[in-house]
Design a protein around this motif. Structure first.
Motif, PDB file in Angstrom:
ATOM      1  N   GLU A  77       0.851  -1.182   0.000  1.00 15.11           N
ATOM      2  CA  GLU A  77       0.000   0.000   0.000  1.00 15.11           C
ATOM      3  C   GLU A  77       0.891   1.238   0.000  1.00 15.11           C
ATOM      4  O   GLU A  77       2.103   1.157   0.184  1.00 15.11           O
ATOM      5  N   VAL A  78       0.264   2.376  -0.233  1.00 13.10           N
ATOM      6  CA  VAL A  78       0.969   3.650  -0.126  1.00 13.10           C
ATOM      7  C   VAL A  78       0.647   4.238   1.245  1.00 13.10           C
ATOM      8  O   VAL A  78      -0.515   4.454   1.591  1.00 13.10           O
ATOM      9  N   LEU A  79       1.687   4.458   2.044  1.00 13.60           N
ATOM     10  CA  LEU A  79       1.515   4.975   3.395  1.00 13.60           C
ATOM     11  C   LEU A  79       2.090   6.385   3.463  1.00 13.60           C
ATOM     12  O   LEU A  79       3.233   6.608   3.064  1.00 13.60           O
ATOM     13  N   ARG A  80       1.311   7.326   3.977  1.00 13.06           N
ATOM     14  CA  ARG A  80       1.784   8.700   4.118  1.00 13.06           C
ATOM     15  C   ARG A  80       1.978   9.002   5.599  1.00 13.06           C
ATOM     16  O   ARG A  80       1.041   8.901   6.393  1.00 13.06           O
ATOM     17  N   LEU A  81       3.187   9.381   5.970  1.00 16.10           N
ATOM     18  CA  LEU A  81       3.517   9.657   7.353  1.00 16.10           C
ATOM     19  C   LEU A  81       3.306  11.127   7.672  1.00 16.10           C
ATOM     20  O   LEU A  81       3.686  12.005   6.901  1.00 16.10           O
ATOM     21  N   LYS A  82       2.716  11.399   8.818  1.00 15.05           N
ATOM     22  CA  LYS A  82       2.452  12.768   9.252  1.00 15.05           C
ATOM     23  C   LYS A  82       3.684  13.358   9.943  1.00 15.05           C
ATOM     24  O   LYS A  82       4.397  12.667  10.669  1.00 15.05           O
ATOM     25  N   GLU A  83       3.913  14.643   9.719  1.00 17.64           N
ATOM     26  CA  GLU A  83       4.945  15.412  10.421  1.00 17.64           C
ATOM     27  C   GLU A  83       6.290  14.687  10.423  1.00 17.64           C
ATOM     28  O   GLU A  83       6.946  14.538  11.447  1.00 17.64           O
ATOM     29  N   THR A  84       6.699  14.264   9.245  1.00 17.77           N
ATOM     30  CA  THR A  84       7.916  13.461   9.105  1.00 17.77           C
ATOM     31  C   THR A  84       8.763  13.984   7.955  1.00 17.77           C
ATOM     32  O   THR A  84       8.250  14.256   6.873  1.00 17.77           O
ATOM     33  N   ASP A  85      10.063  14.120   8.189  1.00 18.84           N
ATOM     34  CA  ASP A  85      10.996  14.526   7.142  1.00 18.84           C
ATOM     35  C   ASP A  85      12.077  13.492   6.874  1.00 18.84           C
ATOM     36  O   ASP A  85      12.886  13.682   5.965  1.00 18.84           O
ATOM     37  N   GLY A  86      12.089  12.414   7.654  1.00 19.94           N
ATOM     38  CA  GLY A  86      13.088  11.378   7.441  1.00 19.94           C
ATOM     39  C   GLY A  86      12.519  10.001   7.719  1.00 19.94           C
ATOM     40  O   GLY A  86      11.586   9.851   8.525  1.00 19.94           O
ATOM     41  N   MET A  87      13.070   8.980   7.045  1.00 16.09           N
ATOM     42  CA  MET A  87      12.582   7.608   7.201  1.00 16.09           C
ATOM     43  C   MET A  87      13.766   6.645   7.155  1.00 16.09           C
ATOM     44  O   MET A  87      14.726   6.872   6.417  1.00 16.09           O
ATOM     45  N   VAL A  88      13.674   5.571   7.950  1.00 16.27           N
ATOM     46  CA  VAL A  88      14.728   4.556   8.014  1.00 16.27           C
ATOM     47  C   VAL A  88      14.085   3.180   7.981  1.00 16.27           C
ATOM     48  O   VAL A  88      13.051   2.958   8.625  1.00 16.27           O
ATOM     49  N   THR A  89      14.680   2.249   7.251  1.00 17.38           N
ATOM     50  CA  THR A  89      14.156   0.881   7.253  1.00 17.38           C
ATOM     51  C   THR A  89      15.246  -0.116   6.886  1.00 17.38           C
ATOM     52  O   THR A  89      16.258   0.237   6.266  1.00 17.38           O
TER      53      THR A  89
END
Length: 249
Positions: A77-89
């Motif tokens: 799915e397409v997930l949109r994160l709120k109040e976020t400028d960075g992502m790690v996985t």
């Protein structure tokens, strides 16, 4: 320095890519149109066009802060994160997507631990040191070692085209602890966000040769990129994408 990103063609459209083993980074050009963190269909169309079947797409709404989110689960799915400028996985097949029109894209990867990250670092994100926050999370959550982390500074506005006021200059000077990130021009400054982020990365232990600057200026390369500084508030956005490719089953 532009050789770090390779310009290729997909259906006669230019796209920038960087590949290192099973880590892949893509950066669109104006040929693909404008992207928004609200438009999930646009991403699904892009992935279909580039023949990438992954449907686990993570978007961040990018509010020029330094909050970094850990992606621990990948769903189709397409997930949109709120109040976020960075992502790690550390999940393969999960695409971390951010949008740009002059701000600095920071793409991180650790091939040893198989961890990737993406952070949006305009002048506010740089002043709030989102680079440091991203690296701290990679270390804490995945036991990444700074010596194993590579960081690519993607297409963004260059120093000669980025004139700012004293407030912005001082904000970056305060976090980098040097005034060598700008050239004074009367009451204004020409600010080097590439160098500022490189300094911040090195402060966190990232080896100099593991910091790769694409060299593409979004303001200068008008045929390839949108630029907020050049075109104004209603300008389009490119998308930057990083992922660990899925291994064939």
């Amino acid at each position: 320095m532009q050789n770090n990103f390779r310009v290729t063609f997909i259906n006669n459209k230019k796209i920038l890519e960087y590949i290192d083993e099973d880590i892949k980074i893509l950066f669109t050009t104006k040929d693909f149109g404008s992207f928004s963190t609200n438009d999930s269909e646009k991403y699904l169309e892009l992935f279909q066009e580039i023949n990438y079947d992954n449907k686990s797409i993570i978007l961040s709404d990018q509010i020029h802060e330094n909050h970094v989110e850990i992606i621990k689960e990948g769903k189709e799915e397409v997930l949109r994160l709120k109040e976020t400028d960075g992502m790690v996985t550390n999940l393969s097949g999960v695409s971390l997507c951010t949008v740009y029109a002059d701000c600095v894209p920071l793409f991180f990867y650790d091939k040893t631990k198989k961890v990737v990250a993406s952070s949006h670092s305009g002048w506010k994100g740089t002043a709030k040191n989102i680079a440091k926050k991203t690296i701290e999370i990679m270390k804490k959550e995945y036991n990444c070692k700074p010596k194993d982390i590579k960081c690519l500074i993607g297409p963004s506005i260059s120093q000669k085209n980025y004139e700012v006021d004293e407030k912005v200059f001082k904000a970056i000077k305060n976090v980098t602890n040097t005034d060598k990130i700008a050239i004074k021009n009367g009451e204004k400054y020409y600010l080097d966000l590439w160098e500022a982020n490189k300094i911040l990365l090195e402060k966190e232990g990232i080896i100099s040769e593991n910091i790769i600057i694409s060299g593409f200026c979004t303001y200068e390369f008008s045929e390839l990129f949108y630029s907020y500084r050049r075109e104004g508030q209603n300008v389009g956005r490119m998308t930057g994408i990083i992922f660990i490719e899925k291994k064939p089953s």
